[in-house]
Design a protein around this motif. Structure first.
Motif, mmCIF file in Angstrom:
data_model
loop_
_atom_site.group_PDB
_atom_site.id
_atom_site.type_symbol
_atom_site.label_atom_id
_atom_site.label_comp_id
_atom_site.label_asym_id
_atom_site.label_seq_id
_atom_site.Cartn_x
_atom_site.Cartn_y
_atom_site.Cartn_z
ATOM 1 N N PHE A 433 0.838 -1.190 0.000
ATOM 2 C CA PHE A 433 0.000 0.000 0.000
ATOM 3 C C PHE A 433 0.882 1.252 0.000
ATOM 4 N N VAL A 434 0.443 2.278 -0.719
ATOM 5 C CA VAL A 434 1.083 3.594 -0.680
ATOM 6 C C VAL A 434 0.160 4.534 0.085
ATOM 7 N N THR A 435 0.656 5.089 1.179
ATOM 8 C CA THR A 435 -0.143 5.995 1.996
ATOM 9 C C THR A 435 -0.093 7.410 1.411
ATOM 10 N N LYS A 436 -0.959 8.266 1.916
ATOM 11 C CA LYS A 436 -1.000 9.641 1.413
ATOM 12 C C LYS A 436 0.316 10.362 1.653
ATOM 13 N N GLY A 437 0.888 10.169 2.846
ATOM 14 C CA GLY A 437 2.150 10.829 3.150
ATOM 15 C C GLY A 437 3.252 10.432 2.175
ATOM 16 N N LYS A 438 3.370 9.124 1.901
ATOM 17 C CA LYS A 438 4.378 8.636 0.967
ATOM 18 C C LYS A 438 4.107 9.160 -0.445
ATOM 19 N N PHE A 439 2.848 9.191 -0.818
ATOM 20 C CA PHE A 439 2.461 9.661 -2.143
ATOM 21 C C PHE A 439 2.894 11.105 -2.348
ATOM 22 N N LEU A 440 2.543 11.973 -1.409
ATOM 23 C CA LEU A 440 2.888 13.387 -1.541
ATOM 24 C C LEU A 440 4.389 13.610 -1.441
ATOM 25 N N GLU A 441 5.042 12.822 -0.583
ATOM 26 C CA GLU A 441 6.486 12.977 -0.411
ATOM 27 C C GLU A 441 7.247 12.568 -1.666
ATOM 28 N N THR A 442 6.845 11.445 -2.264
ATOM 29 C CA THR A 442 7.588 10.912 -3.408
ATOM 30 C C THR A 442 7.417 11.775 -4.642
ATOM 31 N N ILE A 443 6.189 12.190 -4.924
ATOM 32 C CA ILE A 443 5.981 12.994 -6.123
ATOM 33 C C ILE A 443 6.116 14.480 -5.827
ATOM 34 N N ILE A 454 -6.145 15.093 -5.294
ATOM 35 C CA ILE A 454 -5.441 14.282 -6.288
ATOM 36 C C ILE A 454 -5.228 12.875 -5.735
ATOM 37 N N PHE A 455 -4.847 12.780 -4.469
ATOM 38 C CA PHE A 455 -4.659 11.466 -3.845
ATOM 39 C C PHE A 455 -5.967 10.668 -3.856
ATOM 40 N N LEU A 456 -7.075 11.356 -3.650
ATOM 41 C CA LEU A 456 -8.371 10.678 -3.610
ATOM 42 C C LEU A 456 -8.800 10.144 -4.978
ATOM 43 N N VAL A 457 -8.169 10.632 -6.051
ATOM 44 C CA VAL A 457 -8.429 10.058 -7.370
ATOM 45 C C VAL A 457 -8.001 8.594 -7.385
ATOM 46 N N PHE A 458 -6.908 8.278 -6.650
ATOM 47 C CA PHE A 458 -6.433 6.900 -6.527
ATOM 48 C C PHE A 458 -7.152 6.173 -5.387
ATOM 49 N N ASP A 459 -7.301 6.859 -4.276
ATOM 50 C CA ASP A 459 -7.919 6.260 -3.083
ATOM 51 C C ASP A 459 -9.411 6.558 -3.085
ATOM 52 N N LEU A 461 -11.874 4.777 -2.204
ATOM 53 C CA LEU A 461 -12.581 4.280 -1.025
ATOM 54 C C LEU A 461 -12.245 5.081 0.235
ATOM 55 N N LYS A 462 -11.356 6.051 0.092
ATOM 56 C CA LYS A 462 -10.961 6.933 1.199
ATOM 57 C C LYS A 462 -10.448 6.144 2.400
ATOM 58 N N ARG A 463 -9.561 5.185 2.117
ATOM 59 C CA ARG A 463 -8.965 4.368 3.172
ATOM 60 C C ARG A 463 -7.650 4.958 3.678
ATOM 61 N N GLY A 464 -7.119 5.930 2.971
ATOM 62 C CA GLY A 464 -5.827 6.505 3.344
ATOM 63 C C GLY A 464 -4.663 5.845 2.631
ATOM 64 N N TYR A 465 -4.941 4.968 1.646
ATOM 65 C CA TYR A 465 -3.883 4.300 0.895
ATOM 66 C C TYR A 465 -4.473 3.745 -0.401
ATOM 67 N N PHE A 466 -3.609 3.371 -1.342
ATOM 68 C CA PHE A 466 -4.041 2.670 -2.546
ATOM 69 C C PHE A 466 -2.993 1.630 -2.894
ATOM 70 N N ASN A 467 -3.367 0.633 -3.696
ATOM 71 C CA ASN A 467 -2.431 -0.426 -4.072
ATOM 72 C C ASN A 467 -2.073 -0.304 -5.550
ATOM 73 N N PHE A 468 -1.233 -1.219 -6.033
ATOM 74 C CA PHE A 468 -0.747 -1.139 -7.410
ATOM 75 C C PHE A 468 -1.878 -1.331 -8.413
ATOM 76 N N ARG A 469 -2.802 -2.195 -8.084
ATOM 77 C CA ARG A 469 -3.929 -2.461 -8.979
ATOM 78 C C ARG A 469 -4.739 -1.189 -9.205
ATOM 79 N N GLU A 470 -5.011 -0.455 -8.123
ATOM 80 C CA GLU A 470 -5.750 0.797 -8.236
ATOM 81 C C GLU A 470 -4.931 1.861 -8.964
ATOM 82 N N PHE A 471 -3.625 1.860 -8.715
ATOM 83 C CA PHE A 471 -2.723 2.816 -9.357
ATOM 84 C C PHE A 471 -2.723 2.614 -10.875
#
Length: 566
Positions: A433-443, A454-459, A461-471
């Protein structure tokens, strides 16, 4: 009600919506404004501020008037001296004193982001997340007193087995060299006497399996004669699978071209006349399919064996098949390999080979069973449609939908590989899983509401993370969308203010600051580089389009910015 005229940068926030303020004078009953805040677009807004003092905070309502546009913001203005908000900063914005409250972006940016998403339409449903992770090894670590005791007691056995494996590999290498001696006709089938010499190598392979603890191997069913089913397909669980099949069937494997250069193994691959394929090359895949058909149709060759999943799994699920085995339209015999285990899972899904080999060698006995399933005969229609033929192969209910996602969005293997590299660079956790913090930090996006959306476009379900399949689903949906080229062209033209057909650094900066007015110049430079600036430090349309197709966050930023610039 007090009316003041100030340059305003506004934003929506759940806990802190303020304007630039000098430290509160007196007992916190008044809220003063100053004119040192950077002006968004050079525009002054007429602001009506109504405040009530309460414990040093101002409950307020801002009425913003700009031409015909009106919007309201409600919240709490935190005095600057507290310096507790995440919106405080030191030197990122021009002309702003340390500790000053600031707005991160115009509120209308979110509306434009939603408009862009609406233009893309409804994202196709890719179904629920599979209940089984087909790549997860169930015993990645040594846990418990029994496991450690067993490894310590079997350490001498490990040494003896390693030495015996080395001896067997050397014997097999020599016999293989003899079988290949002065043989020039590599495209024709190996003569029978050379195959008999290779029998020594095959016995060495069985000895290696014995050293790995596979003292006996349970077989269910029997392999069909080559004349009946010239092609076998099997799941791929461990590095043990090819060794077993080499001993059992001596087939022509279809394997990655990179395996041809492995020490010792490369020589045996040549003797087996392995069909080499570069998975990233369409021409190589086409040549491999033709070679499979040629060998399957000629009884002089041994049967062809393929691992249609194209990778190793943990054996608890079957993932989507590549179609190479089904294109020729010949009868196929499926084979299932299983490794029943308790203390050590030998599957090579997401675990290092250097972890697997020592663990396996310190197991006194390992279990393996091979089941030969009934032959699958294609109908006349299925012979012409490999996808329908492939769907006849028995599979578990826990199918991984990666192949299905690729088909929905028409993604190539190389594109999915690029997406995987992008995903891994975000630092997913052990659960993938990629969390919101990691997402914003990396990009490298500012932590604000626009970035959160923008993060919610991937997440979704609003779980606070997304996986590779969703990405992959989001990237495929955006980059293969029929509206993509039109939106990218509009964004490029809106950003290209001097109409010279390329974007300079200043034009990129102007576009970014419509969304993030107070970002640093260093951040702008990073985004400019990610867009593929070349030559005279400019971004061409092709580089712009390519970058936006691989980086959905940039696509959403620049298309939203284009709406604001137009």
């Amino acid at each position: 009600m007090e009316e003041v005229r100030i340059p305003l940068l506004s934003r929506h926030s759940s806990d802190c919506n303020g304007v630039s303020s000098d430290p509160i004078a007196g007992d916190g009953g008044s809220f003063a404004t100053n004119g040192r805040t950077s002006c968004y677009g050079g525009t002054e807004h007429v602001v009506s501020l109504e405040a009530e003092s309460q414990n040093g905070h101002a409950d307020y309502r801002l009425e913003i008037q700009e031409q015909d546009h009106r919007s309201s913001l409600e919240g709490r203005a935190v005095p600057a001296y507290q310096n507790s908000s995440s919106d405080t900063f030191s030197d990122q914005g021009p002309g702003l004193p340390i500790g000053t409250q600031r707005f991160s972006y115009p509120p209308i940016a979110n509306d434009h982001l939603q408009n862009v998403i609406s233009c893309l339409g409804e994202q196709p449903c890719i179904g629920p997340q599979p209940s089984v992770d087909p790549f997860r090894n169930s015993t990645p670590n040594i846990v418990g007193l029994y496991a450690w005791t067993k490894i310590i007691l079997c350490a001498p056995l490990l040494v003896a087995r390693v030495l015996l494996v080395v001896v067997l590999m050397c014997i097999g290498f020599v016999s293989t060299k003899l079988a290949l001696a002065r043989w020039k006709q590599k495209k024709s089938a190996m003569p029978k006497w050379r195959c008999n010499v290779m029998g020594v190598t095959r016995l060495c392979a069985r000895g290696i399996l014995f050293c790995f603890g596979f003292h006996w191997i349970r077989r269910i069913g029997r392999p069909a004669h080559r004349e009946i089913a010239p092609i076998f397909v099997s799941n791929h669980v461990s590095y043990v699978d090819p060794i077993f099949y080499f001993y059992e069937l001596f087939p022509s494997f279809v394997s990655s071209s990179s395996h041809n250069d492995i020490f010792l193994v490369g020589t045996i691959i040549k003797a087996m006349q392995v069909i080499l394929v570069d998975r990233l090359s369409p021409d190589s895949r086409k040549d491999a399919a033709n070679e499979i058909k040629r060998r399957a149709s000629c009884n002089d060759f041994p049967p062809v064996l393929l691992f249609p999943e194209g990778t190793t799994t943990n054996g608890r699920a079957v993932i989507s098949f590549k179609l190479g085995a089904f294109v020729p339209g010949f009868p196929i015999q499926p084979v299932v390999v299983r490794y029943p285990h308790v203390h050590h899972d030998p599957s090579w899904g997401n675990i290092s080979l250097w972890k697997l080999v020592p663990r396996m060698l310190t197991q006194f006995h390992n279990f393996m069973e091979v089941e030969y399933l009934p032959i699958i005969y294609p109908s006349e229609a299925e012979s012409q449609h490999p996808i329908e033929f492939a769907e006849k192969i028995p599979a578990t209910s826990s199918m991984v939908e990666m192949g299905r996602v690729g088909k929905i969005f028409h993604l190539t293997t190389s594109e999915v590989k690029d997406y995987l590299n992008h995903f891994v660079a975000m630092g997913p956790n052990k659960r993938g899983f990629v969390t919101k913090g990691k997402f914003l930090e990396t990009i490298d996006l500012p932590d604000c509401e626009f970035s959160n959306n923008i993060f919610l476009v991937f997440d979704k379900l609003k779980r606070g993370y997304f996986n590779f399949r969703e990405f992959v689903g989001v990237l495929g949906f955006i980059s293969k969308n029929t509206a993509f080229d039109g939106l990218v062209t509009s964004a490029f033209e809106a950003c290209d203010t001097d109409r010279d057909g390329c974007l300079s650094r200043s034009e990129v900066e102007q576009s970014l600051r419509t969304i993030f007015p107070q970002v640093s110049g260093g951040w702008v430079e990073k985004i400019h580089s990610r867009l593929g600036s070349v030559g005279n430090d400019v971004v061409t349309y092709e580089n712009f389009r390519t970058s936006l197709s691989k980086n959905p966050e940039l696509f959403l930023i620049f298309t939203a910015a284009a709406c604001m610039l137009q």
